[in-house]
Design a protein around this motif. Structure first.
Motif, PDB file in Angstrom:
ATOM      1  N   ILE A  38      24.691-109.398  20.845  1.00 57.70           N
ATOM      2  CA  ILE A  38      25.587-108.283  21.108  1.00 57.70           C
ATOM      3  C   ILE A  38      25.035-107.495  22.282  1.00 57.70           C
ATOM      4  O   ILE A  38      23.899-106.989  22.226  1.00 57.70           O
ATOM      5  CB  ILE A  38      25.753-107.372  19.880  1.00 57.70           C
ATOM      6  CG1 ILE A  38      26.307-108.164  18.693  1.00 57.70           C
ATOM      7  CG2 ILE A  38      26.657-106.203  20.192  1.00 57.70           C
ATOM      8  CD1 ILE A  38      25.269-108.640  17.721  1.00 57.70           C
ATOM      9  N   ALA A  39      25.809-107.425  23.344  1.00 55.83           N
ATOM     10  CA  ALA A  39      25.427-106.670  24.532  1.00 55.83           C
ATOM     11  C   ALA A  39      26.386-105.501  24.690  1.00 55.83           C
ATOM     12  O   ALA A  39      27.602-105.683  24.677  1.00 55.83           O
ATOM     13  CB  ALA A  39      25.457-107.558  25.777  1.00 55.83           C
ATOM     14  N   ALA A  40      25.839-104.305  24.827  1.00 55.18           N
ATOM     15  CA  ALA A  40      26.651-103.099  25.004  1.00 55.18           C
ATOM     16  C   ALA A  40      26.341-102.480  26.363  1.00 55.18           C
ATOM     17  O   ALA A  40      25.215-102.581  26.864  1.00 55.18           O
ATOM     18  CB  ALA A  40      26.381-102.093  23.889  1.00 55.18           C
ATOM     19  N   LYS A  41      27.341-101.877  26.939  1.00 59.20           N
ATOM     20  CA  LYS A  41      27.179-101.140  28.188  1.00 59.20           C
ATOM     21  C   LYS A  41      27.754 -99.735  27.993  1.00 59.20           C
ATOM     22  O   LYS A  41      28.920 -99.590  27.617  1.00 59.20           O
ATOM     23  CB  LYS A  41      27.874-101.839  29.351  1.00 59.20           C
ATOM     24  CG  LYS A  41      27.096-103.003  29.941  1.00 59.20           C
ATOM     25  CD  LYS A  41      27.744-103.506  31.214  1.00 59.20           C
ATOM     26  CE  LYS A  41      26.948-104.656  31.814  1.00 59.20           C
ATOM     27  NZ  LYS A  41      25.617-104.234  32.257  1.00 59.20           N
ATOM     28  N   ILE A  42      26.927 -98.736  28.244  1.00 57.69           N
ATOM     29  CA  ILE A  42      27.342 -97.339  28.152  1.00 57.69           C
ATOM     30  C   ILE A  42      27.373 -96.787  29.570  1.00 57.69           C
ATOM     31  O   ILE A  42      26.336 -96.620  30.212  1.00 57.69           O
ATOM     32  CB  ILE A  42      26.386 -96.525  27.266  1.00 57.69           C
ATOM     33  CG1 ILE A  42      26.242 -97.194  25.891  1.00 57.69           C
ATOM     34  CG2 ILE A  42      26.872 -95.104  27.122  1.00 57.69           C
ATOM     35  CD1 ILE A  42      25.186 -96.556  25.019  1.00 57.69           C
ATOM     36  N   LEU A  84      32.891 -91.062  29.997  1.00 55.11           N
ATOM     37  CA  LEU A  84      32.030 -91.949  29.212  1.00 55.11           C
ATOM     38  C   LEU A  84      32.872 -93.120  28.712  1.00 55.11           C
ATOM     39  O   LEU A  84      33.921 -92.929  28.092  1.00 55.11           O
ATOM     40  CB  LEU A  84      31.421 -91.207  28.022  1.00 55.11           C
ATOM     41  CG  LEU A  84      30.663 -92.050  26.993  1.00 55.11           C
ATOM     42  CD1 LEU A  84      29.399 -92.629  27.600  1.00 55.11           C
ATOM     43  CD2 LEU A  84      30.333 -91.227  25.760  1.00 55.11           C
ATOM     44  N   ILE A  85      32.415 -94.350  28.983  1.00 50.18           N
ATOM     45  CA  ILE A  85      33.096 -95.564  28.525  1.00 50.18           C
ATOM     46  C   ILE A  85      32.050 -96.488  27.909  1.00 50.18           C
ATOM     47  O   ILE A  85      30.963 -96.669  28.479  1.00 50.18           O
ATOM     48  CB  ILE A  85      33.829 -96.283  29.681  1.00 50.18           C
ATOM     49  CG1 ILE A  85      34.823 -95.343  30.358  1.00 50.18           C
ATOM     50  CG2 ILE A  85      34.558 -97.510  29.165  1.00 50.18           C
ATOM     51  CD1 ILE A  85      35.514 -95.950  31.547  1.00 50.18           C
ATOM     52  N   GLY A  90      36.328 -94.213  24.888  1.00 49.84           N
ATOM     53  CA  GLY A  90      36.125 -93.515  26.148  1.00 49.84           C
ATOM     54  C   GLY A  90      36.322 -92.029  25.957  1.00 49.84           C
ATOM     55  O   GLY A  90      37.078 -91.583  25.088  1.00 49.84           O
ATOM     56  N   LEU A  91      35.613 -91.246  26.757  1.00 52.81           N
ATOM     57  CA  LEU A  91      35.701 -89.785  26.689  1.00 52.81           C
ATOM     58  C   LEU A  91      35.772 -89.251  28.110  1.00 52.81           C
ATOM     59  O   LEU A  91      34.912 -89.563  28.944  1.00 52.81           O
ATOM     60  CB  LEU A  91      34.486 -89.199  25.960  1.00 52.81           C
ATOM     61  CG  LEU A  91      34.407 -87.671  25.893  1.00 52.81           C
ATOM     62  CD1 LEU A  91      35.582 -87.133  25.077  1.00 52.81           C
ATOM     63  CD2 LEU A  91      33.081 -87.213  25.296  1.00 52.81           C
TER      64      LEU A  91
END
Length: 609
Positions: A350-354, A589-590, A550-551
């Protein structure tokens, strides 16, 4: 030539490579539109062409696969037919994926309509309706392949018992099954009166080509009057079996028919004989080494398949093996179960990008302190105070003259670019004018990329932590020194995830992402800790990327003060108010997450098509 639209794409070129080993060569692809039919003609240099057609209703496409066919690149060029009023809007020919000797021709449709593939001398012709209903049902059924009939039957009525092929063996096997059936036999008609069941079954056998064996009980059944028109022969046979409560058993193309009462009695005798045989059958011992599954859980599951009062299942923890003592049939059944269940546990990455984007804008436009000056109408201030200092204060006898300041690159937040100072000029003194024009822009982008690998249904987490010290209190010691006490504040990035892999290869994720950080304050104020959190459940295809959330925040502010009414006068109002200072901030923010099964083939998970 018949009236209608005609489009012919014929590509001729010299072949410089060898097509040895291929059945034929595709010479050209021609498109015709005649009335309410569109035709795609495929011309070959041989009659030995294997073709398969199927319809992808979800994408509104007709696919034609050609096996062992050679073709030049110019022949396989795509062309647009959307200018015509027919159902075909685009035709594309290309090498079939994972098969360099096969060619696939894809036709994009305006809407789902029926099609018929006809074979002619050295060519194939695909006829497509320009509107649904041009073909009659009989025309479609006569030209449909068996695969198309099966696909259409499933789409119309859902789950059915459908023969594997049009062979007699498969049709008879379908008749011996219970449940709802699809009949695909040749159509026949019957109109008889008071005819024995034996004779009717012989008629059906002659039409279909299978052989029947009847028991004496069937031959003694009452005669039957029958009137059937244009029905499949297998449906007629199944109807007669149902009317007389007959049971059919298949042996190749031979169908053995008997009454239900006799079949039930024979089944009881067979079960009793099998039970006696199992008591006398010798037992076999087999050891199954287990690689991935839990040996105790697997052994508990397999106990349900062992022979009662005879079979036994044990485990060996040291070698991680299962020992089974049972009959040969049970051993073979257990072997197949172990092969299916003893596979690798799927491992998921699991790879996340912030992604965070920050923009800020600050401006100051106008006079910093307005327009300041003093005026001495009689000049008495300078006489009373001899020897004025000439710095703009009363008492100076000499004019200090005007002066100004200018800066082309304001620094350290000072936006002063033009200023005028007059100590004394005639009777005007203490004149001060400072014009401020300042813009401040800042942009920032922060990308955090946590990544973790875990097994199926196992929770995993990864954390990156940062600690800073913030002044908590200050105290003055007896010797005059200042002592500062600091408090530790932590900010972290955390990814917590629990994946569950489906049999189709999709991944269900239970995700919890926490992003913390510090925001710097103006002056000596301590930094502020902020926290952003996303917690959700989502289903994602293997290797696909999903946006979890997203924000977006947009803040604008403006403040100024001045003399009422005067500050609002056009053009000169800026002399009576503080500088115009708009301030804008944007925060975005995404969060993206991409799961991927890294051992899909080893874990025995089917790939999604």
């Amino acid at each position: 030539m018949k009236k209608g639209f005609f489009l012919s794409l014929v590509f001729l070129c010299t072949v410089t490579w060898s097509s040895k080993g291929l059945a034929a060569e595709l010479k050209s692809i021609n498109f015709f539109q005649k009335g309410e039919l569109s035709q795609l003609e495929m011309v070959f240099d041989s009659n030995e062409v294997q073709a398969k057609k199927f319809h992808v209703t979800e994408d509104k496409q007709i696919i034609v696969d050609l096996k062992d066919i050679a073709a030049t690149e110019r022949v396989m060029r795509a062309f647009d037919t959307s200018e015509f009023s027919g159902s075909i809007v685009f035709v594309s020919a290309y090498k079939k994926p994972n098969s360099k000797n096969d060619i696939r021709i894809a036709l994009q449709l305006r809407d789902n309509v029926r099609s018929v593939l006809k074979r002619k001398k050295d060519r194939l012709v695909l006829e497509v309706e320009n509107r649904f209903g041009v073909f009659t049902q009989n025309t479609v059924e006569e030209n449909q392949s068996f695969e198309e009939k099966v696909s259409q039957a499933k789409a119309e009525v859902g789950r059915l018992n459908i023969p594997k092929s049009e062979a007699i063996e498969d049709i008879l096997e379908n008749l011996t099954l219970s449940g709802r059936k699809k009949y695909i036999g040749k159509r026949v008609s019957f109109n008889v009166k008071a005819v024995s069941v034996e004779d009717i079954l012989k008629m059906i056998a002659e039409v279909s080509g299978f052989n029947i064996i009847l028991t004496s009980e069937v031959k003694e059944l009452d005669p039957l009057s029958l009137s059937l028109t244009n029905v499949p022969w297998d449906q007629a046979l199944d109807t007669i079996l149902g009317l007389y409560r007959l049971v059919a058993k298949k042996n190749g193309i031979i169908l053995m028919i008997e009454t239900l009462e006799k079949a039930t009695a024979d089944k009881k005798k067979e079960v009793e004989a099998k039970r006696l045989t199992e008591k006398e059958e010798p037992l076999v011992t087999k050891v199954f080494p287990i690689s991935y599954a839990d040996v105790r859980s697997l052994a508990t599951l397999l106990k349900e398949y062992s022979t009662k009062e005879r079979g036994s299942i044990g485990t060996d923890k040291r070698t991680n093996s299962i020992i089974i003592k049972d009959t040969s049939d049970v051993i073979e059944k257990v072997k197949k179960i172990v092969e299916v269940l003893d596979t690798q546990t799927p491992q998921v990455q699991i790879a996340a990008k912030i992604v965070e984007v920050n923009e800020a804008y600050l401006g100051r436009f106008g006079l910093t302190n307005g327009l300041q000056f003093q005026y001495d109408p009689i000049g008495s201030l300078g006489e009373d105070l001899p020897g004025g200092i000439g710095n703009g204060t009363p008492g100076g006898t000499a004019d200090s003259g005007p002066g100004f300041r200018f800066s082309s690159a304001p620094t350290n937040g000072n936006g002063l670019i033009f200023g005028v100072d007059i100590g004394r000029f005639g009777r005007v003194f203490a004149l001060n004018l400072a014009l401020e024009l300042m813009e401040s822009e800042s942009k920032g982008r922060v990308i955090s990329s946590p990544k973790v690998v875990t097994q199926n249904k196992q929770k995993a987490s990864i954390t990156s932590e940062r600690t800073v010290g913030i002044a908590e209190s200050t105290s003055v010691q007896a010797d005059g020194s200042i002592q500062v006490q600091f408090a530790s504040v932590k900010a972290q990035i955390t990814l917590e995830v629990t994946p569950q892999v489906t049999n189709e290869g999709s991944i269900s994720l239970e995700v919890n992402i926490i992003r913390e950080g510090f925001e710097t304050q103006v002056g000596l104020a301590p930094p502020v800790l902020f926290k952003r959190n996303v917690k959700t459940n989502v289903l994602v295809d293997n290797g696909s990327t999903v946006v979890l959330g997203g924000l977006y925040q947009y803040t604008t502010s403006e403040s100024h003060s001045g003399i009422p009414f005067l500050k609002d006068i056009p053009l000169i109002g800026w002399l009576f108010r503080t500088p115009f200072n708009p301030e804008k901030t944007k925060d975005e923010l995404i969060i993206f997450v991409t799961p991927r099964i890294i051992n899909q083939e080893e874990a025995g998970i089917s790939r999604a098509i």
